[in-house]
Motif scaffolding. Structure first.
Motif, PDB file in Angstrom:
ATOM      1  N   ASN A 159      16.109  -0.549   3.684  1.00  0.00           N
ATOM      2  CA  ASN A 159      16.784   0.509   2.927  1.00  0.00           C
ATOM      3  C   ASN A 159      16.236   1.912   3.186  1.00  0.00           C
ATOM      4  N   TYR A 160      15.074   2.004   3.795  1.00  0.00           N
ATOM      5  CA  TYR A 160      14.510   3.319   4.120  1.00  0.00           C
ATOM      6  C   TYR A 160      14.406   3.427   5.636  1.00  0.00           C
ATOM      7  N   LYS A 161      15.224   4.271   6.204  1.00  0.00           N
ATOM      8  CA  LYS A 161      15.280   4.394   7.662  1.00  0.00           C
ATOM      9  C   LYS A 161      13.980   4.939   8.240  1.00  0.00           C
ATOM     10  N   ASP A 162      13.206   5.641   7.424  1.00  0.00           N
ATOM     11  CA  ASP A 162      11.946   6.217   7.915  1.00  0.00           C
ATOM     12  C   ASP A 162      10.739   5.350   7.533  1.00  0.00           C
ATOM     13  N   TYR A 163      10.995   4.083   7.177  1.00  0.00           N
ATOM     14  CA  TYR A 163       9.906   3.202   6.742  1.00  0.00           C
ATOM     15  C   TYR A 163       8.769   3.167   7.756  1.00  0.00           C
ATOM     16  N   TRP A 164       9.074   2.840   8.997  1.00  0.00           N
ATOM     17  CA  TRP A 164       8.018   2.689   9.997  1.00  0.00           C
ATOM     18  C   TRP A 164       7.392   4.023  10.373  1.00  0.00           C
TER      19      TRP A 164
ATOM     20  N   THR B  64      15.628   1.334 -12.784  1.00  0.00           N
ATOM     21  CA  THR B  64      16.183   0.095 -12.234  1.00  0.00           C
ATOM     22  C   THR B  64      16.116   0.078 -10.713  1.00  0.00           C
ATOM     23  N   HIS B  65      15.364   1.009 -10.130  1.00  0.00           N
ATOM     24  CA  HIS B  65      15.276   1.072  -8.674  1.00  0.00           C
ATOM     25  C   HIS B  65      14.175   0.139  -8.176  1.00  0.00           C
ATOM     26  N   PRO B  66      14.461  -0.738  -7.226  1.00  0.00           N
ATOM     27  CA  PRO B  66      13.474  -1.730  -6.778  1.00  0.00           C
ATOM     28  C   PRO B  66      12.183  -1.137  -6.233  1.00  0.00           C
ATOM     29  N   SER B  67      12.225   0.062  -5.672  1.00  0.00           N
ATOM     30  CA  SER B  67      11.022   0.628  -5.063  1.00  0.00           C
ATOM     31  C   SER B  67       9.958   0.991  -6.089  1.00  0.00           C
ATOM     32  N   LYS B  68      10.278   0.893  -7.391  1.00  0.00           N
ATOM     33  CA  LYS B  68       9.296   1.258  -8.417  1.00  0.00           C
ATOM     34  C   LYS B  68       8.073   0.336  -8.385  1.00  0.00           C
ATOM     35  N   PHE B  69       8.228  -0.861  -7.798  1.00  0.00           N
ATOM     36  CA  PHE B  69       7.109  -1.797  -7.767  1.00  0.00           C
ATOM     37  C   PHE B  69       6.070  -1.437  -6.705  1.00  0.00           C
ATOM     38  N   MET B  70       6.341  -0.454  -5.885  1.00  0.00           N
ATOM     39  CA  MET B  70       5.378  -0.024  -4.872  1.00  0.00           C
ATOM     40  C   MET B  70       5.169   1.476  -4.967  1.00  0.00           C
ATOM     41  N   PRO B  71       4.532   1.930  -6.046  1.00  0.00           N
ATOM     42  CA  PRO B  71       4.300   3.366  -6.228  1.00  0.00           C
ATOM     43  C   PRO B  71       3.059   3.850  -5.489  1.00  0.00           C
ATOM     44  N   TYR B  72       2.879   3.370  -4.280  1.00  0.00           N
ATOM     45  CA  TYR B  72       1.681   3.713  -3.508  1.00  0.00           C
ATOM     46  C   TYR B  72       2.037   3.721  -2.026  1.00  0.00           C
ATOM     47  N   ALA B  73       1.133   4.274  -1.236  1.00  0.00           N
ATOM     48  CA  ALA B  73       1.344   4.319   0.219  1.00  0.00           C
ATOM     49  C   ALA B  73       1.275   2.914   0.811  1.00  0.00           C
ATOM     50  N   ILE B  74       2.018   2.702   1.892  1.00  0.00           N
ATOM     51  CA  ILE B  74       2.157   1.375   2.485  1.00  0.00           C
ATOM     52  C   ILE B  74       1.533   1.315   3.876  1.00  0.00           C
ATOM     53  N   TYR B  75       0.790   0.208   4.114  1.00  0.00           N
ATOM     54  CA  TYR B  75       0.341  -0.165   5.462  1.00  0.00           C
ATOM     55  C   TYR B  75       1.155  -1.377   5.906  1.00  0.00           C
ATOM     56  N   ASP B  76       1.349  -1.532   7.186  1.00  0.00           N
ATOM     57  CA  ASP B  76       2.093  -2.683   7.696  1.00  0.00           C
ATOM     58  C   ASP B  76       1.817  -2.820   9.183  1.00  0.00           C
ATOM     59  N   ILE B  77       2.227  -3.954   9.753  1.00  0.00           N
ATOM     60  CA  ILE B  77       2.133  -4.189  11.188  1.00  0.00           C
ATOM     61  C   ILE B  77       3.383  -4.954  11.606  1.00  0.00           C
ATOM     62  N   PRO B  78       4.014  -4.610  12.694  1.00  0.00           N
ATOM     63  CA  PRO B  78       5.183  -5.374  13.149  1.00  0.00           C
ATOM     64  C   PRO B  78       4.798  -6.803  13.522  1.00  0.00           C
TER      65      PRO B  78
ATOM     66  N   THR C 227      13.834  -8.639  15.366  1.00  0.00           N
ATOM     67  CA  THR C 227      15.144  -8.092  14.993  1.00  0.00           C
ATOM     68  C   THR C 227      16.047  -7.832  16.193  1.00  0.00           C
ATOM     69  N   LYS C 228      15.500  -7.821  17.388  1.00  0.00           N
ATOM     70  CA  LYS C 228      16.323  -7.558  18.574  1.00  0.00           C
ATOM     71  C   LYS C 228      17.035  -8.813  19.084  1.00  0.00           C
ATOM     72  N   TYR C 229      16.668  -9.965  18.520  1.00  0.00           N
ATOM     73  CA  TYR C 229      17.207 -11.216  19.025  1.00  0.00           C
ATOM     74  C   TYR C 229      18.344 -11.715  18.139  1.00  0.00           C
TER      75      TYR C 229
ATOM     76  N   LYS D  25      14.796  -9.668   8.085  1.00  0.00           N
ATOM     77  CA  LYS D  25      16.141  -9.162   7.845  1.00  0.00           C
ATOM     78  C   LYS D  25      16.357  -8.713   6.397  1.00  0.00           C
ATOM     79  N   VAL D  26      15.438  -9.074   5.487  1.00  0.00           N
ATOM     80  CA  VAL D  26      15.679  -8.785   4.076  1.00  0.00           C
ATOM     81  C   VAL D  26      14.592  -7.932   3.424  1.00  0.00           C
ATOM     82  N   GLN D  27      13.592  -7.507   4.175  1.00  0.00           N
ATOM     83  CA  GLN D  27      12.523  -6.703   3.581  1.00  0.00           C
ATOM     84  C   GLN D  27      13.103  -5.409   3.021  1.00  0.00           C
ATOM     85  N   PHE D  28      13.001  -5.250   1.706  1.00  0.00           N
ATOM     86  CA  PHE D  28      13.735  -4.180   1.032  1.00  0.00           C
ATOM     87  C   PHE D  28      13.410  -2.794   1.578  1.00  0.00           C
ATOM     88  N   LEU D  29      12.122  -2.478   1.677  1.00  0.00           N
ATOM     89  CA  LEU D  29      11.756  -1.099   1.987  1.00  0.00           C
ATOM     90  C   LEU D  29      12.254  -0.662   3.358  1.00  0.00           C
ATOM     91  N   TYR D  30      12.000  -1.464   4.396  1.00  0.00           N
ATOM     92  CA  TYR D  30      12.402  -0.935   5.699  1.00  0.00           C
ATOM     93  C   TYR D  30      13.821  -1.280   6.089  1.00  0.00           C
TER      94      TYR D  30
END
Length: 572
Positions: free
Chosen positions: A454-459, A421-435, A496-498, A447-452
């Motif tokens: 809830n995961y402090k080490d997302y970035w 029942t953990h939401p992160s199960k839908f991304m069982p792979y490595a993630i790329y992203d850009i700010p 997020t700083k504003y 403000k609501v993106q689950f992974l970053y």
């Protein structure tokens, strides 16, 4: 006083008379120009005259002659036999009925090269000319009856036809017989004849984009017959397909090699940086530089670079999603849950690429050939809906369905995934992203993106993945530095700083009013009329008491009819 009024009226009338005269002179000049302008005189002589006369008299392909008369060929006195000439022994040579003229039925790029050598050579070096899948892919050879491919895949992929004279391609796939119009070749729908549909909806993506939107609004004002050979400024204000992939600008020469500006092989099962004719065309960075120089004719450098970097990360992200498909399909094959098609020692479905008789193979094929392409191509070509709902959403759904299929057949790992029942199960792979993105700073969207959230080490994790891709040569030094610039100032680019709490609260209040209205008007309503069907009871024709009385009455009537009486005692 009266004389002054008369004088004023005369002055006004005089001015209007002059204006009317000027307008009439202009109209007369335009009309005179129209009447004096004549179409170029098309001279038809010799064998060509015999061809035209015979076709006209017999009513055979007369429209082709009319089209030829509108072409630059006709203006330059290039006639029928110049393209249709043939020699004895040629694969397509035949004598026209009732004539001694030997002609070629199929002019090939070898014929076109006599005048258009550069264009033919460039085309022959492009991926348009080398679609070798037509002779090797199993979807064509075993999953579809061959007749379906004749006017299906072969109709489009005939652009890469290999003729008996060893020339490659079909020029009139883009330049229509017999006008060979540049304007038609530049029309987006010409590319859309083939670049359409669930597996490569490029015309749909283009029309969804701002490019296509502006083109449709101003299409009638654009002349697409221009020449772009001389490093001139792009003469139209919005690109068509050829503007980006073929036409030139002040820095780029035009080309018939549509691979010259492509940095990805994003149609393949995996996205990888193109190495196609790298010795002649340069590496992917050179090809991307060509494309960017076209884009920068209209867009700012910062927008172009951020947009392409984001699209490149989408291609890299697709690879990680596909890696999950490969893992599961290979595992299921090893466990014997799915099998390959095989006959006479030959396997007819590469388990990593395709297959159609079992659900995981079907899902994997679509995740590459349909959803995966739309995800990648939508991101590259500014097609938001194709990136999102037709792309990543359906791609994710394919992966979920595959794992569920495995769980239903008893795979322990798949069952564990389904039961999680953990939401992160839908991304069982490595993630790329850009700010952030190329469009601007949205202070609420992150403000609501689950992974970053809830995961402090997302970035930090993303940083490692992007850095690894850069070190592997999949991102350029310039792209890595651009990504680092955003990473080091991510609170700004993410917004997020504003502090926009007051704006957020305002829209929350409006949303609360909306929600209250929805609850009052719909959610909390309960209609008083009885339903005609209720679960567990079936169809409710009447209430139970009325239904019971009716059944008794009808039974009595039936018995009385059998006895020849009614309940009243009279005979019927």
């Amino acid at each position: 006083m009266l004389q002054n009024e008369i004088r004023t009226q005369k002055l006004v009338i005089g001015i209007f008379s002059i204006l009317l005269t000027v307008v009439l002179i202009i109209i007369a000049g335009v009309e005179a120009k129209r009447t004096t302008e004549t179409k170029p005189v098309i001279e038809v002589s010799g064998i060509n005259k015999r061809c035209v006369s015979c076709h006209t008299e017999r009513g055979i392909a007369v429209k082709a002659i009319d089209q030829w008369k509108e072409s630059q060929h006709a203006i330059k006195n290039i006639g029928c036999i110049d393209c249709h000439k043939a020699e004895q022994g040629d694969f397509d040579a035949f004598y026209c009925p009732d004539s001694d003229i030997l002609v070629g039925k199929h002019p090939t790029p070898k014929d076109c090269a006599e005048c258009h050598k550069q264009q033919v050579e460039e085309f022959a070096q492009s991926k348009h000319a080398h679609q070798f899948w037509v002779i090797k892919n199993d979807d064509r050879s075993i999953f579809e009856p061959t007749i379906a491919t004749r006017n299906g895949c072969e109709q489009c992929h005939n652009i890469s036809i290999v003729w008996p004279d060893q020339s490659v391609g079909e020029c009139d796939a883009c330049h229509p017989k017999h006008t060979f119009s540049r304007a038609v070749a530049r029309q987006p729908e010409t590319c859309g004849e083939c670049h359409i549909g669930p597996d490569h909806p490029h015309i749909e993506i283009y029309l969804e984009s701002k490019h296509g939107n502006i083109f449709r609004a101003k299409e009638k004002q654009m002349d697409l017959s221009y020449s772009s050979k001389d490093l001139k400024k792009i003469p139209i204000e919005v690109p068509t397909c050829t503007t980006c992939h073929m036409d030139g600008n002040e820095t780029q020469p035009s080309t018939h090699n549509v691979s010259a500006r492509l940095a990805w092989e994003s149609q393949a099962a995996w996205s990888y940086r193109t190495v196609w004719l790298q010795d002649k065309l340069g590496d992917w960075k050179v090809k991307r530089g060509r494309m960017e120089s076209i884009c920068k004719s209209c867009h700012s450098p910062d927008f172009v670079e951020v947009y392409f970097l984001t699209a490149d990360l989408v291609n890299l992200q697709y690879n990680e999603i596909r890696r999950s498909f490969v893992y599961w399909v290979k595992k299921l094959q090893k466990n014997g849950l799915i099998k390959e098609l095989e006959a006479n020692g030959k396997k007819y479905s590469d388990i990593v690429l395709n297959g159609w008789d079992e659900e995981p193979e079907y899902l994997m094929y679509h995740a590459w050939h349909h959803e995966g392409r739309r995800f990648r191509h939508g991101a590259i070509m500014m097609g938001a809906d194709y990136t999102q709902w037709h792309g990543i959403w359906e791609l994710q759904n394919d992966l979920v369905e595959l794992i569920r299929w495995a769980a239903e057949r008893g795979d322990p790992e798949a069952k564990k995934w389904v039961n999680s029942t953990h939401p992160s199960k839908f991304m069982p792979y490595a993630i790329y992203d850009i700010p952030g993105n190329a469009w601007g700073i949205n202070a609420l969207s992150n403000k609501v993106q689950f992974l970053y959230v809830n995961y402090k080490d997302y970035w930090d994790r993303v940083y490692q993945n992007v850095k690894y891709a850069y070190e592997k040569g999949l991102l350029s030094e310039e792209q890595w530095q651009l990504w680092l610039k955003r990473y080091n100032n991510k609170e700004h680019y993410l917004g997020t700083k504003y502090n926009v709490d007051s704006v957020y609260a305002y829209y929350q209040q409006l949303n609360a009013i909306d929600t209250k209205a929805m609850n009052e008007q719909v959610v909390n309503m309960q209609l008083p009329g009885k339903p005609f069907y209720e679960p567990g009871f079936g169809f409710m024709v009447e209430d139970n008491k009325a239904k019971s009385k009716d059944m008794v009455r009808r039974k009595e009537e039936l018995n009385n009819n059998r006895q020849g009486t009614t309940t009243g005692g009279s005979v019927k």
